[in-house]
Each structure stands twice: as C-alpha cells, then as structure tokens.
Enzyme design. Sequence first.
Site, PDB file in Angstrom:
ATOM      1  N   SER A 143     -24.075   9.112  -5.893  1.00  0.00           N
ATOM      2  CA  SER A 143     -25.285   8.359  -5.581  1.00  0.00           C
ATOM      3  C   SER A 143     -25.210   7.062  -6.374  1.00  0.00           C
ATOM      4  O   SER A 143     -24.435   6.971  -7.347  1.00  0.00           O
ATOM      5  CB  SER A 143     -26.497   9.187  -6.021  1.00  0.00           C
ATOM      6  N   TYR A 156     -30.840  14.946 -11.855  1.00  0.00           N
ATOM      7  CA  TYR A 156     -30.080  14.348 -10.744  1.00  0.00           C
ATOM      8  C   TYR A 156     -29.126  13.275 -11.278  1.00  0.00           C
ATOM      9  O   TYR A 156     -27.945  13.245 -10.937  1.00  0.00           O
ATOM     10  CB  TYR A 156     -31.065  13.751  -9.741  1.00  0.00           C
TER      11      TYR A 156
END
Length: 261
Positions: A143, A156
């Site tokens: 990401s 995350y």
Amino acid sequence: MSQLDGKTAVVTGAASGIGKEIAFVLAKAGAAVAIADLNLDGANAVANEIKAGGGKAIGIAMNVTDEDAVNAGIDQVAAEFGSVDILISNAGIQIVNPIENYAYSDWKKMLAIHLDGAFLTTKAALKHMYKDDRGGIVIYMGSAHSHEASPLKSAYVTAKHGLLGLSRTLAKEGAKHNVRSHVICPGFVRTPLVDKQIPEQAKELGITEDEVISKVMLGNTVDGVFTTVEDVAQTVLFLTTFPSAALTGQSFLVSHGWYMQ
Ligand code: NAD
C-alpha cells in the site's frame, strides 16, 4: 499465443476488489488462475465467470492464516494445473482505531492476515517454484502505507511496511532459483475495504464523509483521483510478464502521486 499461456497463478483474497480484477487480467493473459479466499462462494463465482469467458480457473477455500489450509490449497492448485508460477499475496482487511483504543486482538488479527498470510502462502508456493529451479514471481499487495503512515492505522501501516522486508529478502534468496519478488503499493481504491472505512474515519476524526474522501484519502494525490482496480491489475500484468530479474525486490507506487519514492 497469450503472454501467460502455460502459467499458473494463485491470487489470494480474489473473491472481491483488487484481487478479483487481478484474477480476470491474469486469466485474460492466458494464465490458469486459482482464486483463493475465505469466501468460497465468491471465489467460485469469479472462477465461473473466468471459465464462462473461455479461461482456466478454480475457486479455493483458504484462510491465509491457517498453515494447513494454505499448504493444502497451494498443493491442490499445483496438482490441478501442474505448477505454481505466480503468487499474488493480496488478501487483506482494515481495522481503524487510535493506538490507545486499538484492541490487542485486532492488532494480532491484522498482522496475521497481512504478514503471516504473506509468509505462509510464499513458503507453500516456493516449494513448487524452487523445484528444478523452474522459478516464478511473488507479488505482495502493499500500500502507499508501506511507505507512509496515517493516523488510526497502526497495525495496517506496520504490516504493510513489513511486506517490504519479506519481499526484499525473497528477491535475494529466490534469485538463484529464478524467483522474483515485488510489492505493489496502491493508493486508495474504491473497494468494500475502503467503503467501510469512510463512515468509520468520519466518526473517529469528527469530519464529514466527503472530507474523508477529499482530504484524508485523496488530499495528497496530484489530481484528487482514486486509483482503480484496473490500474493495479495492469501493474501486476506488467511485472509478471517482465522478462528478467532486472526488476526484482522493488516496490511500485500506484497512487496518483500520493507518495513518491
Ligand atoms: P476487499 O475487501 O475488496 O477484498 C479482500 C478480500 O480478501 C475479500 O474477498 C476477503 O474475503 C479476503 N480475505 C480477507 N481475509 C482473508 C483471509 N484470512 N484469508 C483469505 N482471504 C481473506 O479489499 P481490497 O481493497 O480489494 O484489498 C485487497 C488488498 O489490497 C489488501 O491487502 C489491501 O490491504 C490492499 N490495498 C487496498 C487498498 C484500497 O484502497 N482498497 C489500497 C492499498 C492496498
């Protein structure tokens, strides 16, 4: 002849969102594709759509945090299609909360799905890729959060940063077996994973849902535009068909300039 004729790909988390589009694009390029997901009905639906279009596909029930299920699923794919040449480790979830309220159980769940899942599927796939040094490619779905942090996303961001380490290590270990490795790092893509966060972040940050989109999600892009599932899938296709290890151990930002490395 299509670019990936004779190749077999496993895409985890491919019953939905980014993984689903990757499965379609790889199948269209000629690969036999295993759609591995917790959601077997969803995986079978994607496989059936690929088969209806003339492609080769199979749905596999797989919890990427379950070592036995991962090993059995990957071996099933190799038995069905003859090999595993491409692994797209993509399954993921999101849980947002400030660190002081972040439940330890949620932290462990996030790290398990993103990191343990990446490790277990890699280990299972390498058994087939290393055989006779036939080689292959492993792509991790990172990401922009593999390089950048945002409030509320401690687990995350930690997990997505961790994937860079795994990928770079694999690039070094795998080279002698003709295995390459990359991390693709998308910006925000409108999938169920992101749609769920919009009201959650609005509540937590005390702003409107429109502000979450324009400021939090797209505020740092060069053009205020969401990345799409197609953008990410085309990057996967480019990397899987790249002919040499000139490209290995890299991370590719697909984020409308949100993060530039
Ligand atoms: P999604 O929610 O649309 O799809 C995720 C899929 O993963 C679902 O089909 C779900 O069933 C599956 N899954 C969840 N836990 C699993 C497990 N334990 N085992 C097997 N399958 C499991 O999400 P998405 O947006 O397509 O996200 C896919 C990946 O892309 C994730 O790793 C996510 O972190 C990453 N990503 C997404 C965005 C975005 O903006 N959507 C941005 C950057 C990175």
